[in-house]
Design a protein around this motif. Structure first.
Motif, PDB file in Angstrom:
ATOM      1  N   LEU A  15       0.715  -1.345   0.057  1.00 48.43           N
ATOM      2  CA  LEU A  15       0.044   0.042   0.170  1.00 48.43           C
ATOM      3  C   LEU A  15       1.068   1.155   0.009  1.00 48.43           C
ATOM      4  N   ASN A  16       0.688   2.064  -1.100  1.00 49.21           N
ATOM      5  CA  ASN A  16       1.422   3.339  -1.162  1.00 49.21           C
ATOM      6  C   ASN A  16       0.914   4.422  -0.217  1.00 49.21           C
ATOM      7  N   PRO A  17       1.767   5.464  -0.062  1.00 45.20           N
ATOM      8  CA  PRO A  17       1.331   6.361   0.856  1.00 45.20           C
ATOM      9  C   PRO A  17       0.070   7.124   0.248  1.00 45.20           C
ATOM     10  N   ASP A  18      -0.052   7.265  -1.106  1.00 41.25           N
ATOM     11  CA  ASP A  18      -1.189   8.070  -1.759  1.00 41.25           C
ATOM     12  C   ASP A  18      -2.508   7.174  -1.703  1.00 41.25           C
ATOM     13  N   GLY A  19      -2.309   5.834  -1.319  1.00 42.25           N
ATOM     14  CA  GLY A  19      -3.347   5.043  -1.167  1.00 42.25           C
ATOM     15  C   GLY A  19      -3.501   4.068  -2.350  1.00 42.25           C
ATOM     16  N   THR A  20      -2.601   4.101  -3.392  1.00 47.81           N
ATOM     17  CA  THR A  20      -2.682   2.892  -4.460  1.00 47.81           C
ATOM     18  C   THR A  20      -2.097   1.561  -3.889  1.00 47.81           C
ATOM     19  N   VAL A  21      -2.328   0.851  -4.614  1.00 50.16           N
ATOM     20  CA  VAL A  21      -1.953  -0.673  -4.247  1.00 50.16           C
ATOM     21  C   VAL A  21      -0.990  -1.173  -5.217  1.00 50.16           C
TER      22      VAL A  21
END
Length: 190
Positions: free
Chosen positions: A113-119
């Motif tokens: 899970l990236n900090p911007d919310g993308t997987v």
């Protein structure tokens, strides 16, 4: 009248006719020597007792020091043994073996899970291999447990078959020729 430099009997210059005092050699007083002798003996005794106490204290300290050194050595040995056990148990292969014993399986591909919310990545569930057959805990008199052909020697060796061997007879079959000294079955019969 007396002449200068000449002495008269019984008179001593400066005493003017008084009686002369003489000391007799045999009548010396012991009163002056006794306190000095007692003082010397007392000082020597106190010095010897002080040396004895000092020597005793040093020996006691030496025994304490050797006992503490022995305890330190034993403690160091125990610490090194425990550190070695920890190192052995925290090795990756030991951790994997222990996890498998507890029924854990290796995880699949992870997803992040990236900090911007993308997987990132696709998560897959862990795939369990078929369970490893465990050795039977049944009594040896149980014929069903003794005849199970799938029992393995250990959890890590699934390919070893522990099927019971056929019973060996004491006499060779009538159709078999007698075993000679060089035949392979001769050593098995001995």
């Amino acid at each position: 009248m007396p002449v200068a430099g000449e002495r008269t009997r019984g008179s001593v210059p400066g005493q003017g006719g008084r009686a002369r005092i003489t000391v007799r050699p045999g009548a010396r007083s012991m009163r002056g020597r006794t306190p000095f002798a007692v003082l010397v003996v007392t000082l020597l005794s106190a010095g010897l007792l002080g040396l004895l106490m000092l020597n005793t204290a040093l020996n006691e300290g030496s025994f304490t020091l050797s006992r503490l050194k022995k305890q330190t050595t034993e403690g160091t040995d125990q610490q090194q043994t425990l550190q070695q056990q920890i190192a052995e148990q925290s090795a990756p292969d030991a951790l994997e073996r222990r996890a498998r014993e507890l029924g854990m399986v290796a995880g699949g591909d992870p997803a992040f899970l990236n900090p911007d919310g993308t997987v990132t990545g696709t998560a897959k569930p862990a795939e369990d291999k078929p369970p490893v057959p465990r050795p039977s805990t049944a009594a040896p008199s149980d014929p069903a447990a003794a005849a199970s052909p799938g029992a393995s020697a250990s959890p890590g060796d699934p390919g070893i078959d522990l099927a019971p061997a056929p019973p060996a007879s004491a006499t060779p079959p009538a159709s078999a020729p007698p075993a000679g000294p060089g035949s392979p079955s001769a050593g098995a019969q001995r």
